[in-house]
Design a protein around this motif. Sequence first.
Motif, PDB file in Angstrom:
ATOM      1  N   UNK A 103       9.971   2.660  11.379  1.00 24.57           N
ATOM      2  CA  UNK A 103      10.061   1.309  10.820  1.00 24.57           C
ATOM      3  C   UNK A 103      10.852   1.345   9.509  1.00 24.57           C
ATOM      4  N   UNK A 104      11.967   0.564   9.465  1.00 21.15           N
ATOM      5  CA  UNK A 104      12.852   0.572   8.296  1.00 21.15           C
ATOM      6  C   UNK A 104      12.124   0.056   7.062  1.00 21.15           C
ATOM      7  N   UNK A 105      11.246  -0.921   7.246  1.00 28.15           N
ATOM      8  CA  UNK A 105      10.538  -1.480   6.110  1.00 28.15           C
ATOM      9  C   UNK A 105       9.701  -0.412   5.402  1.00 28.15           C
ATOM     10  N   UNK A 106       9.007   0.431   6.204  1.00 27.34           N
ATOM     11  CA  UNK A 106       8.174   1.478   5.614  1.00 27.34           C
ATOM     12  C   UNK A 106       9.042   2.523   4.919  1.00 27.34           C
ATOM     13  N   UNK A 107      10.205   2.838   5.512  1.00 24.14           N
ATOM     14  CA  UNK A 107      11.099   3.808   4.889  1.00 24.14           C
ATOM     15  C   UNK A 107      11.590   3.274   3.547  1.00 24.14           C
ATOM     16  N   UNK A 108      11.852   1.922   3.489  1.00 23.53           N
ATOM     17  CA  UNK A 108      12.331   1.301   2.246  1.00 23.53           C
ATOM     18  C   UNK A 108      11.252   1.366   1.162  1.00 23.53           C
ATOM     19  N   UNK A 109       9.995   1.127   1.569  1.00 25.77           N
ATOM     20  CA  UNK A 109       8.893   1.208   0.609  1.00 25.77           C
ATOM     21  C   UNK A 109       8.775   2.635   0.061  1.00 25.77           C
ATOM     22  N   UNK A 110       8.852   3.667   0.990  1.00 28.21           N
ATOM     23  CA  UNK A 110       8.767   5.067   0.558  1.00 28.21           C
ATOM     24  C   UNK A 110       9.921   5.403  -0.379  1.00 28.21           C
ATOM     25  N   UNK A 111      11.098   4.839  -0.079  1.00 32.63           N
ATOM     26  CA  UNK A 111      12.277   5.114  -0.898  1.00 32.63           C
ATOM     27  C   UNK A 111      12.099   4.556  -2.320  1.00 32.63           C
ATOM     28  N   UNK A 112      11.684   3.261  -2.388  1.00 37.37           N
ATOM     29  CA  UNK A 112      11.528   2.650  -3.708  1.00 37.37           C
ATOM     30  C   UNK A 112      10.362   3.285  -4.476  1.00 37.37           C
ATOM     31  N   UNK A 113       9.301   3.671  -3.739  1.00 33.60           N
ATOM     32  CA  UNK A 113       8.165   4.334  -4.400  1.00 33.60           C
ATOM     33  C   UNK A 113       8.609   5.677  -4.960  1.00 33.60           C
ATOM     34  N   UNK A 169      11.710   6.523  -5.789  1.00 32.66           N
ATOM     35  CA  UNK A 169      12.638   6.275  -6.892  1.00 32.66           C
ATOM     36  C   UNK A 169      11.873   5.899  -8.157  1.00 32.66           C
ATOM     37  N   UNK A 170      10.870   5.021  -8.007  1.00 32.21           N
ATOM     38  CA  UNK A 170      10.055   4.612  -9.145  1.00 32.21           C
ATOM     39  C   UNK A 170       9.337   5.814  -9.741  1.00 32.21           C
ATOM     40  N   UNK A 171       8.834   6.712  -8.860  1.00 30.44           N
ATOM     41  CA  UNK A 171       8.146   7.902  -9.339  1.00 30.44           C
ATOM     42  C   UNK A 171       9.075   8.786 -10.164  1.00 30.44           C
ATOM     43  N   UNK A 172      10.335   8.988  -9.701  1.00 33.29           N
ATOM     44  CA  UNK A 172      11.298   9.801 -10.447  1.00 33.29           C
ATOM     45  C   UNK A 172      11.629   9.162 -11.796  1.00 33.29           C
ATOM     46  N   UNK A 173      11.758   7.806 -11.811  1.00 35.39           N
ATOM     47  CA  UNK A 173      12.078   7.109 -13.067  1.00 35.39           C
ATOM     48  C   UNK A 173      10.945   7.297 -14.076  1.00 35.39           C
TER      49      UNK A 173
END
Length: 647
Positions: free
Chosen positions: A623-633, A635-639
């Motif tokens: 599911x692309x939506x779940x992949x997008x959430x994991x991606x932004x999560x 990215x936020x964690x790295x920031x």
Amino acid sequence: MLNSNYIALIPLLPIISFLIIGLAGRRYFPTFSGVLGTLSLLASFVLSVFTAYQYFFDAGKVNGVYQKITAMKFVWLQFAPNISIDMGILLDPISVMMIVIVTFISLMVHVYSMGYMKGEPRYAAYYAFLSLFTFSMLGLVLSTNIFQIYIFWELVGVSSFLLIGFYYEKPSAVAASKKAFIVTRFADLGFLIGILVLSYFAETLDFQTLIQRLTVQSSYLSSIISASFLGCSALTWGLLLVFAGGAGKSAMFPFHIWLPDAMEGPTPVSALIHAATMVVAGVYLVARLFPIFSNSCPEALDVVAYIGIFSSLLAAIIACTQTDIKRVLAYSTMSQIGFMMFALGVSGYGGEKGLGFMASMFHLFTHSIFKALLFLGAGAVIHYVHSNDMKDMGGLRKLMPITHITFLLACLAIAGIPPFAGFFSKEEILAACWNSNKIIFGAAVLTAGLTAFYMFRLYFNIFWNKEFKASNSNHIEHHGEAPGTMLLPLIILAALSVTAGFVPFSKLVTSDGAGLETEFHIGFAIGPVLLAVAAILFAWFMYCKESAVPQKIADALKGFYTAAYRKFYFDEIYLFITKKIIFNLIGRPAAWIDKNIFDGFMNLIATVTEDVSEGIRSFQSGKVQEYAIYFFAGTLGFVLLFIYLWT
């Protein structure tokens, strides 16, 4: 000059016969397999006799000494510049003698088996295995190096496994073949380690080079003697380990337990194993390395002597109590092989000191003839009676006159009665013992007396004692004494049992290749012969007619007789050690450790991997939506991590 091309045919003909019969015999010529196998052995025997004639009377002697001739040799495996496994043919007095014996006895067994095994469903397989066995033994005795002999040594073990377990539908035959194979494997492990020890220090596997380097003062001999373990030199350990292999094959104590059970194979196989192949291989091995034993390590030779005499006396005592005729003969073989072993053990090297060596080889020669006759005669009796037990026999001299006479001649020969073959070789052994070791001499004379007793106990129980009744056995009146193919080998072997002792053996086979002058001392011979005659008369008194005397004597001896009848409980001791000690104290804990620690650790890794995999399955939902959430999560964690580290 000896021709290596035709000499190579001596072992090659049986292996060619094995391949042809084994691959095509059952399908294309099942009844002709015996003829083909017999013809191939006849050709090998003729070539062996011709080789022996050329060697002993033409090309083998130089300046009065028989030479070691390498008739053929090629490198098979090269391990290092100075060490390799070669394949070749070595001719010297003992190897030439052995090829004649092996091919002759095997030929007699092949001819005999044409009648004995007639109608056997696996007739072709039987003859294929016989050919393989003969090839293995010929390859063993002709070996040029110690590793080549080990290869054929193991092939002899495989062949014996196939033949002892030939009746594979019988559980007892399968058990016997496995027992022989496993027991000799332990001994052969010692042999292999001994080979490695000797070859490591001598830096060669070649027999002639090995003997030269370990008998002449050199850096090789110094290094192997100076290296020690538990107070013994590496040379002593190496030779004792090699002898362990020989003791296993020749059924010497403590590896003797496989031999009686090996009687489960066809009787002609027993004749071949006991007379000329497997059980004499150990004697041949010690004889092959005898210069090293005698010149460089006499303490190892002492072990050979005492193991030999103990095995000989032990087997003779047990043979006096057995009722299965093949088992009596099996223990007889063990006893006679012991004679050969302790004769080597009391011998020196060269000249008159080498009397024991010559006597040992002489007894190997004569024993092969009368022991083959005894087993083939027993086979004729079993073929007629359909039983191995003495209680089912008696009075067969009238029904089997030829077998009776030939068996009697063989008994006289093994008992050491003049002028039969066994008398001459046994007297030479006793003379060698008298000159070297009085204790062994005394035990040897006692054993010789027991031999005469138990052999005539066997003879009288089979051919006299009581009248034969078919109802006492599984006998079926469907044939006479035996077919001609079975009687012919008996007659030939009987003639040789009478005459073979007159062969001028001391002129042909000695420890150093030079002829040995021997003298017959009638005064020395009188004692052992009178003892043998007394033993025969005692056996006649006890067993010529049915009597209660044997049972009374057995009852009087009580525990000792029972222990001897039960073979002094060696089988039970070995079973106790293996099942109660090795299996319970070593095998079971090892199995638990293997299952619960090693297997358990690997199973734990697999379980953890499976659980982790199961846990992260949701990350790959598609599911692309779940992949997008994991991606932004992520990215936020790295920031956040970057801000934290920066501040």
